[in-house]
Design a protein around this motif. Sequence first.
Motif, PDB file in Angstrom:
ATOM      1  N   ARG A   2      -0.543  -3.265   3.801  1.00 57.40           N
ATOM      2  CA  ARG A   2       0.293  -2.698   2.754  1.00 57.40           C
ATOM      3  C   ARG A   2       1.670  -3.354   2.674  1.00 57.40           C
ATOM      4  N   PHE A   3       2.146  -3.910   3.779  1.00 57.93           N
ATOM      5  CA  PHE A   3       3.514  -4.443   3.729  1.00 57.93           C
ATOM      6  C   PHE A   3       3.579  -5.828   3.104  1.00 57.93           C
ATOM      7  N   ASN A   4       2.443  -6.497   3.041  1.00 57.70           N
ATOM      8  CA  ASN A   4       2.462  -7.821   2.441  1.00 57.70           C
ATOM      9  C   ASN A   4       2.493  -7.760   0.915  1.00 57.70           C
ATOM     10  N   ARG A   5       2.137  -6.612   0.415  1.00 58.65           N
ATOM     11  CA  ARG A   5       2.029  -6.507  -1.036  1.00 58.65           C
ATOM     12  C   ARG A   5       3.361  -6.126  -1.646  1.00 58.65           C
ATOM     13  N   SER A   6       4.413  -6.332  -0.881  1.00 56.20           N
ATOM     14  CA  SER A   6       5.702  -5.712  -1.213  1.00 56.20           C
ATOM     15  C   SER A   6       6.029  -5.695  -2.696  1.00 56.20           C
ATOM     16  N   ASN A   7       5.878  -6.852  -3.357  1.00 58.37           N
ATOM     17  CA  ASN A   7       6.339  -6.877  -4.743  1.00 58.37           C
ATOM     18  C   ASN A   7       5.232  -6.666  -5.750  1.00 58.37           C
ATOM     19  N   LEU A   8       4.030  -6.470  -5.242  1.00 56.79           N
ATOM     20  CA  LEU A   8       2.913  -6.423  -6.160  1.00 56.79           C
ATOM     21  C   LEU A   8       2.739  -5.036  -6.754  1.00 56.79           C
TER      22      LEU A   8
ATOM     23  N   LEU B  93       2.473   8.627 -10.841  1.00 57.61           N
ATOM     24  CA  LEU B  93       2.289   7.765  -9.668  1.00 57.61           C
ATOM     25  C   LEU B  93       1.484   6.549 -10.093  1.00 57.61           C
ATOM     26  N   LEU B  94       1.662   5.427  -9.388  1.00 54.38           N
ATOM     27  CA  LEU B  94       0.888   4.244  -9.728  1.00 54.38           C
ATOM     28  C   LEU B  94      -0.439   4.321  -8.970  1.00 54.38           C
ATOM     29  N   PRO B  95      -1.539   4.412  -9.712  1.00 56.93           N
ATOM     30  CA  PRO B  95      -2.828   4.732  -9.095  1.00 56.93           C
ATOM     31  C   PRO B  95      -3.342   3.657  -8.142  1.00 56.93           C
ATOM     32  N   HIS B  96      -2.900   2.400  -8.330  1.00 54.90           N
ATOM     33  CA  HIS B  96      -3.442   1.324  -7.491  1.00 54.90           C
ATOM     34  C   HIS B  96      -2.620   1.121  -6.221  1.00 54.90           C
ATOM     35  N   LEU B  97      -1.538   1.889  -6.090  1.00 52.74           N
ATOM     36  CA  LEU B  97      -0.722   1.758  -4.880  1.00 52.74           C
ATOM     37  C   LEU B  97      -0.950   2.964  -3.967  1.00 52.74           C
ATOM     38  N   SER B  98      -0.870   2.725  -2.671  1.00 50.52           N
ATOM     39  CA  SER B  98      -1.017   3.817  -1.709  1.00 50.52           C
ATOM     40  C   SER B  98       0.178   4.766  -1.812  1.00 50.52           C
ATOM     41  N   HIS B 133      -1.680  10.603   5.238  1.00 47.39           N
ATOM     42  CA  HIS B 133      -2.197  10.140   3.942  1.00 47.39           C
ATOM     43  C   HIS B 133      -1.414   8.947   3.405  1.00 47.39           C
ATOM     44  N   MET B 134      -0.738   8.238   4.294  1.00 48.79           N
ATOM     45  CA  MET B 134       0.129   7.147   3.835  1.00 48.79           C
ATOM     46  C   MET B 134      -0.627   6.068   3.082  1.00 48.79           C
ATOM     47  N   ASP B 135      -1.852   5.781   3.515  1.00 47.98           N
ATOM     48  CA  ASP B 135      -2.602   4.688   2.902  1.00 47.98           C
ATOM     49  C   ASP B 135      -3.549   5.153   1.808  1.00 47.98           C
ATOM     50  N   VAL B 136      -3.482   6.432   1.500  1.00 45.37           N
ATOM     51  CA  VAL B 136      -4.385   6.966   0.478  1.00 45.37           C
ATOM     52  C   VAL B 136      -3.778   6.754  -0.902  1.00 45.37           C
ATOM     53  N   ARG B 137      -4.650   6.445  -1.848  1.00 48.20           N
ATOM     54  CA  ARG B 137      -4.147   6.257  -3.217  1.00 48.20           C
ATOM     55  C   ARG B 137      -4.195   7.572  -3.989  1.00 48.20           C
ATOM     56  N   PRO B 138      -3.270   7.740  -4.925  1.00 41.81           N
ATOM     57  CA  PRO B 138      -3.161   9.018  -5.640  1.00 41.81           C
ATOM     58  C   PRO B 138      -4.472   9.558  -6.224  1.00 41.81           C
ATOM     59  N   PRO B 139      -5.312   8.720  -6.830  1.00 39.30           N
ATOM     60  CA  PRO B 139      -6.497   9.310  -7.458  1.00 39.30           C
ATOM     61  C   PRO B 139      -7.400  10.072  -6.481  1.00 39.30           C
TER      62      PRO B 139
END
Lengths: 293, 248
Positions: A2-8, B93-98, B133-139
Amino acid sequence: MRFNRSNLALKKDDTNRFLPWIIAFMTLLAALSIAGLLMLKQISQVFEYNSQDSITIQIPAGESSDDDEQRTSKMLVALKKVDGVVETTRVSNAEIKKLLEPWLGQTAGSETIPLPQIIDIKIDRTSDLTAEKLTRILGEIVPGTMVDDHSQWLANLVNTLKSAELIALCIVFLIALATIGTVIFTTRTGMGIHWQTLEVLHFVGAHDEFIARQFATRAFIVGLQGSAGGILLATPILYAFEYILKNLGSGLLPKASLNSSIWIGVSCIVPVVAIIAMMTARSTVIKTLKKMV
Amino acid sequence: MTEVVRFENVGLRYGLGPEVLQDITFGLEAGSFHFLIGPSGAGKSSLLRLLYLAHRQTRGLISLFGQDTADLSREKLPNIRRRIGVMFQDFRLLPHLSAFDNVALPLRVAGIRESEIKRHVEELLVWVALENHMDVRPPTMSGGQQQRVAIARAVISRPKILYADEPTGNVDDRIAARLMHLFEELNKLGTTVVIATHNESIVNEFGRPVLRIDAGKLKIPPQEGPHIRKNEPKINIRPNSLNQKETI
Ligand SMILES: Nc1ncnc2c1ncn2[C@@H]1O[C@H](COP(=O)(O)OP(=O)(O)OP(=O)(O)O)[C@@H](O)[C@H]1O
Ligand SMILES: [Mg+2]
């Protein structure tokens, strides 16, 4: 990670799937045009250099080779006295045979066929010496002597080659425009797809620059990938083209080859395309964002 | 006390439509806590949109942090927005981000170092009981979990003002109460808070001043002055009670 995607902050979308292919195709066309352009340049330079001040004198074959010798020497002496003639070079029999080989085949090598004698001269174009005047003077020494001034038809040929170069240049220009148009279109489409994301980015305090960078970075990468692919596609085609040119035979055309300057020219397309894609994406995003609040 | 928000005779219309906000005049003092109430369609969300610079007024004067927004160039907007936290009615929330990346977004946009981002975001996600749930995505999150991510994102950059549009709209009373306590905690730390809501019982329970809007007009101006802080919430919670690991 997750940290590598910083700006994505942008998700991948379909526009990124076909853009590299379009860019590859555009690059292929551009590579062929640029290679063609540079080859034409090589050829026209050779012609241009030769056409400047050279005239060919052809003395009809005599009764015997001794006769030929005698007439040629007489002619060389006479030429030295003509005002405006700068340099005379006698073309040896061996060279003449080589020139005639494509037409006469191996028989040109036999002594039995009478060959004309040829003298190349360089003249001073500023003097009042013309091909007609030279024909008159030399005709009195050996009747039937022909004077061939290349400048006229070579100039025509060079002009034709130059307009072909111009056309190639126009094609490259059009390809660049088409590429820019495609990048603008895909960037706008991408922005439409990501509109919600862009709004959120604004609300959390993103500068337009930040958002533009996201699109520009991706356009740069896609541009690199696409154009590198296009060059890969172009390489075998260029080699095939060179092969055909080489095997066209005959000393008629000066040899054009895929020399290093052509490869440098062609490979310059890759960074140029990537940079064009990047700058186009960036300015498209900035312009489009200005319409937002 | 200094005002962080000032509206003078503000009007708003969408396109060529009628004015959905008319002659709105009020001020918000730094560190105040207001409810924004009114019937559906009254213009609560519209007023908030003006407050977080998603729209520009069609007339009147709005100043934020002492700056007339009409004078703000486009380049200056991000810096103002970074001082404002917004929790949207639909979270956005941005659905593709955790969850982590969503919460980190305001910090990344501000160019904060990644190591610092990691520390702050993890701390905050623990605070809203989402450390698992840090790595979970909103959907794939529950409504309550998404809500907490949205709140975390709104407060991660320690905004001076926090706006929440119907934060208790779709959750049960227990979650609603906990969210309200969270807002109070932030308010105690100095954040100016405005909450748009339908939920009358929460408004009554927390006894904070109210901005009532009806058909685009502000009916009750905010009661300004020192009495704002007089009405303490009826349920007083310990600050660390938000650290409970129970799921909301
Ligand atoms: N984007 C828009 N374009 C045109 N009209 C709009 C837009 N957004 C809101 N409106 C109109 O503005 C008025 C106020 O809407 P607003 O969303 O501010 O109400 P609200 O008080 O938030 O209602 P609710 O409690 O249902 O959320 C409504 O009449 C609505 O139709
Ligand atoms: Mg609303």
